[in-house]
Each structure stands twice: as C-alpha cells, then as structure tokens.
Design a protein around this motif. Structure first.
Motif, PDB file in Angstrom:
ATOM      1  N   VAL A   1       0.880  -1.164   0.000  1.00 55.30           N
ATOM      2  CA  VAL A   1       0.000   0.000   0.000  1.00 55.30           C
ATOM      3  C   VAL A   1       0.917   1.214   0.000  1.00 55.30           C
ATOM      4  O   VAL A   1       1.770   1.358   0.873  1.00 55.30           O
ATOM      5  N   VAL A   2       0.749   2.053  -1.009  1.00 58.22           N
ATOM      6  CA  VAL A   2       1.688   3.138  -1.271  1.00 58.22           C
ATOM      7  C   VAL A   2       0.981   4.482  -1.256  1.00 58.22           C
ATOM      8  O   VAL A   2      -0.077   4.635  -1.857  1.00 58.22           O
ATOM      9  N   THR A   3       1.599   5.456  -0.577  1.00 56.94           N
ATOM     10  CA  THR A   3       1.126   6.836  -0.644  1.00 56.94           C
ATOM     11  C   THR A   3       2.193   7.623  -1.384  1.00 56.94           C
ATOM     12  O   THR A   3       3.374   7.574  -1.022  1.00 56.94           O
ATOM     13  N   ILE A   4       1.754   8.316  -2.438  1.00 51.27           N
ATOM     14  CA  ILE A   4       2.680   9.088  -3.269  1.00 51.27           C
ATOM     15  C   ILE A   4       2.180  10.519  -3.415  1.00 51.27           C
ATOM     16  O   ILE A   4       1.015  10.817  -3.159  1.00 51.27           O
ATOM     17  N   LYS A   5       3.081  11.374  -3.857  1.00 48.62           N
ATOM     18  CA  LYS A   5       2.713  12.751  -4.190  1.00 48.62           C
ATOM     19  C   LYS A   5       3.338  13.074  -5.542  1.00 48.62           C
ATOM     20  O   LYS A   5       4.513  12.786  -5.780  1.00 48.62           O
ATOM     21  N   THR A   6       2.522  13.659  -6.424  1.00 53.68           N
ATOM     22  CA  THR A   6       3.009  14.050  -7.741  1.00 53.68           C
ATOM     23  C   THR A   6       2.613  15.494  -8.010  1.00 53.68           C
ATOM     24  O   THR A   6       1.680  16.020  -7.398  1.00 53.68           O
ATOM     25  N   ASP A   7       3.298  16.101  -8.961  1.00 55.00           N
ATOM     26  CA  ASP A   7       2.951  17.460  -9.372  1.00 55.00           C
ATOM     27  C   ASP A   7       1.641  17.477 -10.147  1.00 55.00           C
ATOM     28  O   ASP A   7       0.928  18.462 -10.149  1.00 55.00           O
ATOM     29  N   PHE A   8       1.324  16.368 -10.817  1.00 52.60           N
ATOM     30  CA  PHE A   8       0.159  16.354 -11.687  1.00 52.60           C
ATOM     31  C   PHE A   8      -1.094  15.783 -11.035  1.00 52.60           C
ATOM     32  O   PHE A   8      -2.167  15.861 -11.599  1.00 52.60           O
ATOM     33  N   GLY A   9      -0.987  15.202  -9.833  1.00 52.06           N
ATOM     34  CA  GLY A   9      -2.182  14.601  -9.248  1.00 52.06           C
ATOM     35  C   GLY A   9      -2.280  14.731  -7.747  1.00 52.06           C
ATOM     36  O   GLY A   9      -3.163  14.157  -7.139  1.00 52.06           O
ATOM     37  N   GLY A  10      -1.372  15.471  -7.134  1.00 50.74           N
ATOM     38  CA  GLY A  10      -1.413  15.613  -5.686  1.00 50.74           C
ATOM     39  C   GLY A  10      -1.056  14.320  -4.987  1.00 50.74           C
ATOM     40  O   GLY A  10      -0.314  13.499  -5.510  1.00 50.74           O
ATOM     41  N   GLU A  11      -1.603  14.126  -3.798  1.00 51.14           N
ATOM     42  CA  GLU A  11      -1.309  12.936  -3.009  1.00 51.14           C
ATOM     43  C   GLU A  11      -2.341  11.847  -3.279  1.00 51.14           C
ATOM     44  O   GLU A  11      -3.538  12.122  -3.322  1.00 51.14           O
ATOM     45  N   LYS A  12      -1.867  10.621  -3.458  1.00 50.52           N
ATOM     46  CA  LYS A  12      -2.736   9.476  -3.726  1.00 50.52           C
ATOM     47  C   LYS A  12      -2.242   8.274  -2.941  1.00 50.52           C
ATOM     48  O   LYS A  12      -1.053   8.130  -2.683  1.00 50.52           O
ATOM     49  N   LYS A  13      -3.194   7.383  -2.616  1.00 53.78           N
ATOM     50  CA  LYS A  13      -2.865   6.141  -1.917  1.00 53.78           C
ATOM     51  C   LYS A  13      -3.512   4.992  -2.679  1.00 53.78           C
ATOM     52  O   LYS A  13      -4.670   5.071  -3.060  1.00 53.78           O
ATOM     53  N   PHE A  14      -2.728   3.933  -2.915  1.00 57.28           N
ATOM     54  CA  PHE A  14      -3.250   2.773  -3.620  1.00 57.28           C
ATOM     55  C   PHE A  14      -2.448   1.543  -3.249  1.00 57.28           C
ATOM     56  O   PHE A  14      -1.384   1.648  -2.652  1.00 57.28           O
ATOM     57  N   GLN A  15      -2.983   0.382  -3.644  1.00 58.45           N
ATOM     58  CA  GLN A  15      -2.289  -0.887  -3.450  1.00 58.45           C
ATOM     59  C   GLN A  15      -1.811  -1.371  -4.808  1.00 58.45           C
ATOM     60  O   GLN A  15      -2.559  -1.336  -5.785  1.00 58.45           O
ATOM     61  N   LEU A  16      -0.563  -1.823  -4.885  1.00 57.91           N
ATOM     62  CA  LEU A  16       0.011  -2.322  -6.129  1.00 57.91           C
ATOM     63  C   LEU A  16      -0.277  -3.818  -6.238  1.00 57.91           C
ATOM     64  O   LEU A  16       0.104  -4.587  -5.345  1.00 57.91           O
ATOM     65  N   VAL A  17      -0.962  -4.224  -7.295  1.00 57.41           N
ATOM     66  CA  VAL A  17      -1.423  -5.612  -7.424  1.00 57.41           C
ATOM     67  C   VAL A  17      -1.118  -6.176  -8.811  1.00 57.41           C
ATOM     68  O   VAL A  17      -0.769  -5.430  -9.726  1.00 57.41           O
ATOM     69  N   ILE A  18      -1.306  -7.490  -8.956  1.00 54.69           N
ATOM     70  CA  ILE A  18      -1.174  -8.098 -10.275  1.00 54.69           C
ATOM     71  C   ILE A  18      -2.357  -7.626 -11.130  1.00 54.69           C
ATOM     72  O   ILE A  18      -3.390  -7.233 -10.588  1.00 54.69           O
ATOM     73  N   PRO A  19      -2.210  -7.654 -12.448  1.00 51.58           N
ATOM     74  CA  PRO A  19      -3.261  -7.097 -13.317  1.00 51.58           C
ATOM     75  C   PRO A  19      -4.669  -7.644 -13.066  1.00 51.58           C
ATOM     76  O   PRO A  19      -5.639  -6.887 -13.101  1.00 51.58           O
ATOM     77  N   SER A  20      -4.810  -8.917 -12.784  1.00 51.46           N
ATOM     78  CA  SER A  20      -6.141  -9.489 -12.601  1.00 51.46           C
ATOM     79  C   SER A  20      -6.841  -8.983 -11.341  1.00 51.46           C
ATOM     80  O   SER A  20      -8.054  -9.105 -11.211  1.00 51.46           O
ATOM     81  N   LYS A  21      -6.094  -8.396 -10.409  1.00 54.78           N
ATOM     82  CA  LYS A  21      -6.671  -7.853  -9.165  1.00 54.78           C
ATOM     83  C   LYS A  21      -6.875  -6.346  -9.243  1.00 54.78           C
ATOM     84  O   LYS A  21      -7.367  -5.721  -8.303  1.00 54.78           O
ATOM     85  N   SER A  22      -6.472  -5.741 -10.353  1.00 60.27           N
ATOM     86  CA  SER A  22      -6.571  -4.287 -10.511  1.00 60.27           C
ATOM     87  C   SER A  22      -8.015  -3.811 -10.483  1.00 60.27           C
ATOM     88  O   SER A  22      -8.877  -4.395 -11.133  1.00 60.27           O
ATOM     89  N   ASP A  23      -8.276  -2.764  -9.698  1.00 62.22           N
ATOM     90  CA  ASP A  23      -9.613  -2.168  -9.611  1.00 62.22           C
ATOM     91  C   ASP A  23      -9.437  -0.751  -9.065  1.00 62.22           C
ATOM     92  O   ASP A  23      -9.318  -0.558  -7.857  1.00 62.22           O
ATOM     93  N   LEU A  24      -9.395   0.224  -9.959  1.00 61.02           N
ATOM     94  CA  LEU A  24      -9.137   1.598  -9.534  1.00 61.02           C
ATOM     95  C   LEU A  24     -10.218   2.135  -8.604  1.00 61.02           C
ATOM     96  O   LEU A  24      -9.935   2.997  -7.774  1.00 61.02           O
TER      97      LEU A  24
END
Length: 130
Positions: A63-86
């Motif tokens: 589970v990752v929290t990141i900050k970018t110039d183009f999207g601010g702060e976001k938190k998500f879990q990095l998963v295999i493609p079949s588990k992806s669900d934005l």
C-alpha cells in the motif's frame, strides 16, 4: 534512491517475468518506455529472499502513498493485473504508475515519463499488508 538500485523479492521477480512475457509489440509509446525502463532497472536490481526484503520497498500488494505534481497525493495498493480495480484503489503493477514505482522505497523520488510528460513522484509511505 535509498538502496542505490531497485530491490526485488526473488519470488516476485518470477511473477514479473511471467507478466512481462505477455507483452508483445505494445504500441503505446509511454507504456513501452515505462516497461523498458523497469526492465533495465530490474537487470541491475538487488534481488533478495522474501525474509530479507526491506519493509519500506514497494512490491506486489504494498500500500503506497505518493505525491506528484500532476495529481497531488494518492494512496493505492500495487497488485497483479487481474486484481486491478481503480474504484478500490488497486493499481496494476503493469500500469505506467505501477511500473514506475515497483522496487523503489519510501522517501525515494522517481522521475518517470507519463502521457503528460516527465514527472517526479515522491514516495511518502509504503505499508506491507499482514
């Protein structure tokens, strides 16, 4: 970069190689560049056994929290493609952002090419599920 190179769990490297083998002639330039950049980093990566994997390194299911110039702060879990669900903040490791972050550590800054151009991602926090 905290560990001087990306750090990859030996078992997860096998999973990634299997996922990478499914990519053939990707036409999207940004995706192809992201994929090629991660492939180069993995060739130089520090590969470790699961028991020695630092807890602050982004890996599958982190589970990752990141900050970018183009999207601010976001938190998500990095998963295999079949588990992806934005809608549940589960991002595929094969998405450009997933490719950009895999193997990096908390407090690292990653420069990566996205459709919007070159951007910097600051990794704020990395959590490993129990």
């Amino acid at each position: 970069m905290k560990y001087e190179k990306v750090v990859v769990d030996k078992k997860e490297l096998d999973v990634l190689k299997n996922l990478f083998s499914t990519i053939h002639n990707e036409k999207d330039k940004t995706y192809r560049l992201s994929f090629e950049k991660l492939m180069e980093e993995i060739k130089k990566a520090k590969v470790v056994d699961s028991i020695k994997m630092p807890s602050d390194v982004i890996r599958l299911n982190s589970v990752v929290t990141i900050k970018t110039d183009f999207g601010g702060e976001k938190k998500f879990q990095l998963v295999i493609p079949s588990k992806s669900d934005l809608s549940q903040n589960k991002l595929s490791v094969m998405a450009p952002m997933g490719l950009a972050l895999f193997g990096y550590a908390e407090n690292d800054e990653v420069e990566w090419e996205f459709p919007s151009g070159l951007n910097t991602i600051k990794i704020i926090k990395v959590e490993q599920p129990l």
